[in-house]
Design an enzyme around this catalytic site. Structure first.
Site, PDB file in Angstrom:
ATOM      1  N   SER B 159       1.040  -1.578   0.324  1.00  8.02           N
ATOM      2  CA  SER B 159      -0.391  -0.111  -0.166  1.00  8.02           C
ATOM      3  C   SER B 159       1.085   1.564   0.073  1.00  8.02           C
ATOM      4  O   SER B 159       1.687   1.311  -0.856  1.00  8.02           O
ATOM      5  CB  SER B 159      -0.640  -0.224   1.277  1.00  8.02           C
ATOM      6  N   ASP B 319      -8.707  -7.199  -4.455  1.00  5.13           N
ATOM      7  CA  ASP B 319      -8.629  -5.861  -3.962  1.00  5.13           C
ATOM      8  C   ASP B 319      -8.905  -4.398  -4.480  1.00  5.13           C
ATOM      9  O   ASP B 319      -8.375  -4.630  -5.750  1.00  5.13           O
ATOM     10  CB  ASP B 319      -6.591  -5.570  -3.663  1.00  5.13           C
ATOM     11  N   HIS B 352      -8.038  -5.186   0.059  1.00  4.25           N
ATOM     12  CA  HIS B 352      -6.637  -5.218   0.141  1.00  4.25           C
ATOM     13  C   HIS B 352      -6.013  -5.524   1.529  1.00  4.25           C
ATOM     14  O   HIS B 352      -5.066  -5.629   1.701  1.00  4.25           O
ATOM     15  CB  HIS B 352      -7.269  -2.855   0.192  1.00  4.25           C
TER      16      HIS B 352
END
Lengths: 381, 381
Positions: B159, B319, B352
């Protein structure tokens, strides 16, 4: 445009009407509470034929209203589905008698939390009973009786309108010849509930909300605008946002601030600000709660032995808020009951908003489905 | 566990260290502003070999911290990636010297808006300069020099950590032998910016925020909790929410209220409430702004003529916040420059969050990639 012309081939000037009922016997709600008297805002276009067989019911989404088509006096923009409703259009006012009904709990002319509670003389606020999608359609059934309609030729709606359409099939299958649920679901998923809940929290966290009792004060505009901004992200698709905004800045170069520097930020702010001018924060709580409670799964859609309406289920490929798999669940449920069902997944990039903007494809689909359903026998005369 | 044992085969007790620099010459930021002195929080595990060739840099996500592995005294939970870091684990402390660095702008030990501004003796608040991902890695480069590391064997992050990893490749390709960007992107999309912006608006709409100058008052907890609730929806997938919550209610039957009746609502409230205990609202503004500005597209990732690190790009199928197509864009960009790049799309339903929970598959991938990259020459001795 001049006030009474039909400059664009549409239906010209229209007015929202109010149907008031439940004065003697209040509406009994799913919660067990009652509501009365009830005002329901609606519009009609076209003429009901003598046999009463050409009536269509159009139902709007979360924050929509009864003004589906034509123009209101002094307003530059037509109704929200004008491009589909009018002479020669898919919902052809030369052939059909079209009713668009608002919902109770809202704030667009029908009884809702911002209405005056006759028992107190003050706005209901949070003393307004929590309503369900079934309560919305029950109010519409009273309107149907009032208008002298025995059976809808079709009940049509997108998103929350699609839930109402499905609810009609569940509650009054004998009074619905066909149903067109668009971009909708049999039941709200936890993700859909979650997005609604953060919207509600945005409103209820605004100190101006005051537990819902703000009508004599300033309205919770920041909270409501924020709820709408969150909603708007879910109405668009990743791709449509990329096409509309990409990473463009409002002015050249990063400013290194927390202002709205990106166009997408400015757009969300703008949509939030416009929304608070036309919608009531408490109503936003009520209509989102209604759809969160919505659940016609597990055999609740089709009653054993009841007549089966025909269905056309429509979804949009890039709609991630009401994804196509949810429409396929509706279709699978209907097929289990051997219903006559057509399913169309429209290849659009507009996300959930597609049901409001993909006119050509929807026109073609609705026109064809209605022609097949009515067998050409539903003329106005 | 007892205080100094390694009850689970992990590295046992660890401490966060503070590196202070920029006292004489402040850090020059992308905005043109300067910051100094700067404190950077970090942890290290394992031992740097004599050749200095066995150093890994682990970088955390938006609201993470330097505590990737082992236990802090008095804390029952290990670091956020403990399962991957330790003797015999994928990031093997018997082989590698592992550094996990926090970011400037945050609130987990490093200099950020909640730190005391030496010029005023009061917390910076919004006078803290807006920082970028490049500023974060520049601070880490100072730490790298301080630790005497010439080149990272690998820079790894998910991320926002993945953005820092890519930024390392862009800013200091000669000091990075390999890069593992996970669940990340070359640039924030308008949808990603939009979700960050509604989170920021949730904070800035809270009257307790007071323009960022709240440190002597109550903190904007409702706004920050709401921002986190919005974030959490985007970290999970539709499917993982369905599996975890479905439409289960906290207590039997609808209550017809606006309380958290669904389990998913209660979960979001809980996550929001825990978050405000460990994170600063202003820092949330700064770190989200940093990732919104992040854009290494258009030739900015690879410098002409610079050495090319090896890459392994990892994404997760469900995700939707950092979708796989964004990882494929990274891969395509790297292949244009004939970089040595491996791409893996992990088939996970966790959305995610997968980069924090899909341990087995990631262990296998990282172990293999590091073995190939280090050629077995990077022992501790």
């Amino acid at each position: 445009m001049t006030d009474s012309s039909k400059p664009d081939g549409g239906i010209g000037l229209v007015e929202t009407k109010l149907f008031i009922f439940g004065e003697k016997e209040p509406l009994r709600l799913a919660s067990g509470q009652t509501l009365g008297p009830v005002t329901l805002a609606y519009e009609t276009y076209g003429v009901l034929n003598k046999a009463g067989t050409n009536a269509l019911l159009i139902l709007h989404a979360l924050t929509g209203d009864a003004h589906a088509a034509g123009y209101h006096a002094q307003e530059p923009k037509p109704g929200w589905w004008d491009v589909l409703v009018g002479p020669g259009r898919a919902f052809d006012t030369d052939k059909y008698f079209i009713v668009c009904s608002n919902v109770i709990g809202g704030c667009r002319g029908s009884t809702g939390p911002g209405s005056i509670n006759p028992a107190t003389g003050r706005p209901y606020g949070l003393s307004f009973p929590v309503i369900t999608v079934a309560d919305m359609t029950e109010a519409q059934r009273h309107l149907m009786d009032h208008l002298g309609i025995g059976q809808w030729l079709a009940v049509i709606g997108g998103s929350m309108g699609g839930m109402q359409a499905l609810q009609w099939a569940a509650s009054y299958p004998e009074r619905v010849r066909s149903v067109i649920p668009i971009a909708t679901t049999l039941k709200h998923s936890p993700q859909q509930i979650a997005f609604d809940e953060v919207g509600r929290q945005a409103i209820m966290s605004d100190p101006a909300w005051r537990g819902g009792d703000y009508y004599d004060h300033g309205r919770p505009e920041r909270g409501l605008a924020l709820a709408r901004m969150i909603g708007h992200i879910t109405y668009m698709s990743d791709q449509s946002m990329e096409e509309k905004f990409s990473r463009r800045l409002k002015t050249e170069g990063y400013k290194f601030t927390f202002d709205a520097e990106f166009e997408v930020e400015g757009y969300l702010h703008h949509r939030g600000a416009s929304f608070v001018r036309r919608f009531d924060a408490n109503s936003y709580l009520y209509v989102t709660r209604a759809i969160d409670y919505f659940d016609l799964s597990g055999g609740k859609l089709i009653k054993a032995g009841a007549p089966l309406p025909r269905f056309m289920v429509v979804s949009f490929k890039s709609d991630w808020l009401y994804p196509s798999y949810q429409s396929r669940e509706i279709v699978a449920t209907l097929r289990t009951h051997h219903a006559d069902v057509t399913y169309v997944e429209v290849n659009s990039t507009y996300g959930h908003d597609a049901f409001l903007v993909e006119h050509e494809e929807q026109s073609r689909l609705f026109r064809h489905f209605l022609a097949k359903t009515s067998d050409g026998k539903e003329g106005v005369s």
